[in-house]
Design an enzyme around this catalytic site. Structure first.
Site, mmCIF file in Angstrom:
data_model
loop_
_atom_site.group_PDB
_atom_site.id
_atom_site.type_symbol
_atom_site.label_atom_id
_atom_site.label_comp_id
_atom_site.label_asym_id
_atom_site.label_seq_id
_atom_site.Cartn_x
_atom_site.Cartn_y
_atom_site.Cartn_z
ATOM 1 N N HIS A 18 44.219 31.306 -12.107
ATOM 2 C CA HIS A 18 44.639 29.935 -12.406
ATOM 3 C C HIS A 18 46.072 29.701 -11.942
ATOM 4 O O HIS A 18 46.357 28.725 -11.222
ATOM 5 C CB HIS A 18 44.521 29.693 -13.911
ATOM 6 C CG HIS A 18 44.895 28.307 -14.330
ATOM 7 N ND1 HIS A 18 43.963 27.305 -14.483
ATOM 8 C CD2 HIS A 18 46.100 27.740 -14.616
ATOM 9 C CE1 HIS A 18 44.571 26.191 -14.847
ATOM 10 N NE2 HIS A 18 45.876 26.434 -14.935
ATOM 11 N N GLU A 19 46.960 30.588 -12.327
ATOM 12 C CA GLU A 19 48.367 30.423 -11.944
ATOM 13 C C GLU A 19 48.583 30.673 -10.460
ATOM 14 O O GLU A 19 49.479 30.074 -9.852
ATOM 15 C CB GLU A 19 49.246 31.365 -12.782
ATOM 16 C CG GLU A 19 49.165 31.147 -14.285
ATOM 17 C CD GLU A 19 49.458 29.711 -14.705
ATOM 18 O OE1 GLU A 19 50.192 29.019 -13.975
ATOM 19 O OE2 GLU A 19 48.937 29.286 -15.740
ATOM 20 N N HIS A 22 48.229 27.402 -8.667
ATOM 21 C CA HIS A 22 49.465 26.618 -8.753
ATOM 22 C C HIS A 22 50.514 27.149 -7.774
ATOM 23 O O HIS A 22 51.167 26.386 -7.057
ATOM 24 C CB HIS A 22 50.032 26.679 -10.175
ATOM 25 C CG HIS A 22 49.225 25.945 -11.194
ATOM 26 N ND1 HIS A 22 48.744 24.668 -11.001
ATOM 27 C CD2 HIS A 22 48.831 26.305 -12.455
ATOM 28 C CE1 HIS A 22 48.087 24.276 -12.081
ATOM 29 N NE2 HIS A 22 48.114 25.251 -12.967
#
Length: 419
Positions: A18-19, A22
């Protein structure tokens, strides 16, 4: 201990991907990413590569990518401040010493007249021990501020999140949940590639050691043409005939090595959800093909995405109560149950959790990625962004309410499983 390790690995992988989404899209947009963190709280590991610090923190309940502008950026260097400057060979500032200047004997100490470390990248001031006239120093784009011995890289405005186009900012935020769907797809493809993809052909798969199929003489790879005179055209037909006839002898007409033969098999009776069904101890056939594995990955990702949205709809309509929700404790308990079924079930569970995390983060709730995307949508309609302080207050309230919900759900999980 194995469950603890499985939980940490799965949850860590979900947060990492998920990170990572980003981070990748923020860097592609030219945003300065100060930290890539797994977990919250005190740091237990950190490593700096280029301009980003990669950290693992004590509480494994999430993660974050700290981009320039998202937090209060730099201390303001006001007129009258006395600071130290370290210059490179061409006279550009590489370090701005805010305090403890005595630890940097080579620094040039100046009294600041004006400073701009975001747009013009220059400092104007009077240098100690030199002629009493103003001097202007340009700041290198990768210069650092040093306060209490800690170095922090400056962020010129064009490296800040707020300076980017609406599309770039949207992708930097959307990429996190999107990567959770990508992770789920990859996991499902790996499962299909290793385990095989279920086939609809009426061919017997793996035979168990304790079923009536092996006792009757059936073998893996046998092609079923008919059962008790009923033509069989798919694996579904095979399953239905067996389930409908517990304790009844069935005549299988099969093809093996190009030859047809009849074999009698009696399904064992087993009760499932109050209904008696027949089983003979044979698995569905599988095919191992890269193309079919990719297709299976897409189908499973779509299926579980749809199922989770349906569950959310029932939560909104009141068919499910908040008591049906699970937090980290509930997920840990479910992981313990799934882990006992084998590695493939555990991998599938990880894929489902990844999709769930992606969907939850896309919900238009303040403090989540979906909440930020909602503000971007408003910005697109208004033609200008929402006031930063007002947006920050909304996200703060949303975060507080989410933490309260997390406490309630966790308490319910503890009562459900341990009290």
């Amino acid at each position: 201990m194995s469950t603890v390790i499985a939980f940490i690995v799965i949850f860590g992988a979900l947060v990492f991907f998920h990170e990572l989404g980003h981070l990748i899209f923020a860097k592609r947009a030219g945003i300065l990413c100060r930290e890539f963190a797994i977990g919250f709280g005190p740091k237990i590991f950190s490593h700096k590569k280029n301009e980003t610090i990669y950290t693992i923190r004590l509480l494994p309940i999430g993660g974050f990518v700290r981009m320039a502008w998202e937090d209060p950026e730099m201390v303001e260097i006001k007129p009258g401040h006395r600071i130290g400057l370290i210059l490179d060979q061409v006279g550009q500032i590489t370090k701005i010493i805010l305090n403890n200047k005595e630890k940097f004997p080579n620094a040039r100490v100046i009294e600041v007249e004006s400073a701009d470390i975001e747009h013009e990248l220059k400092i104007v001031g009077y240098v100690d021990g030199e002629d009493d006239h103003l001097q202007t120093f340009s700041i290198a784009r990768e210069a650092v501020l040093v306060e209490d011995g800690i170095e922090t890289q400056i962020a010129p405005f064009d490296r800040q999140f707020a300076s980017k186009t609406l599309g770039q900012r949207t992708m930097a935020i959307f990429a996190g949940p999107f990567f959770n769907f990508v992770l789920a797809f990859i996991v499902f493809v790996i499962i299909a590639f290793l385990q095989g993809v279920p086939s609809s052909e009426p061919i017997l798969g793996k035979i168990t050691d304790d079923g009536t199929a092996i006792k009757a003489g059936l073998k893996e790879g046998d092609i079923v043409h008919s059962i008790d005179g009923t033509e069989i055209t798919s694996w579904t037909d095979v399953v239905e005939m067996i389930r409908k006839n517990p304790n009844k002898e069935l005549e299988f007409s099969i093809e093996r090595n190009g030859k047809t033969q009849d074999i009698s098999v009696t399904p064992e009776s087993t009760e499932v959800d109050g209904e008696k069904i027949g089983l003979i101890g044979v698995y569905s056939p599988v095919e191992k093909s890269p193309l079919k594995a990719i297709s299976y990955g897409f189908k499973e990702t779509y299926f579980w995405t749809k199922e989770i949205f349906l569950m959310l709809g029932k939560l909104v309509t009141g068919e499910f109560s908040i008591d049906a929700l699970s937090g980290p404790v509930g997920i840990y308990k479910s992981t313990d149950t799934v882990a006992k079924s084998g590695i493939y079930y555990l991998m599938k569970w990880a894929g489902i959790l990844s999709i769930n995390l992606g969907i939850m983060n896309l919900l238009p709730i303040p403090a989540l990625d979906g909440g930020r995307l909602m503000f971007f949508a408003v910005e697109a309609l208004r033609g200008k962004p929402i006031d930063r302080q007002k947006e920050g207050m909304v996200h703060f309230i949303g975060f507080a309410l989410l933490m309260l919900l997390m406490l309630v759900v966790t308490w319910n999980d503890i009562q459900r499983f341990f009290l």
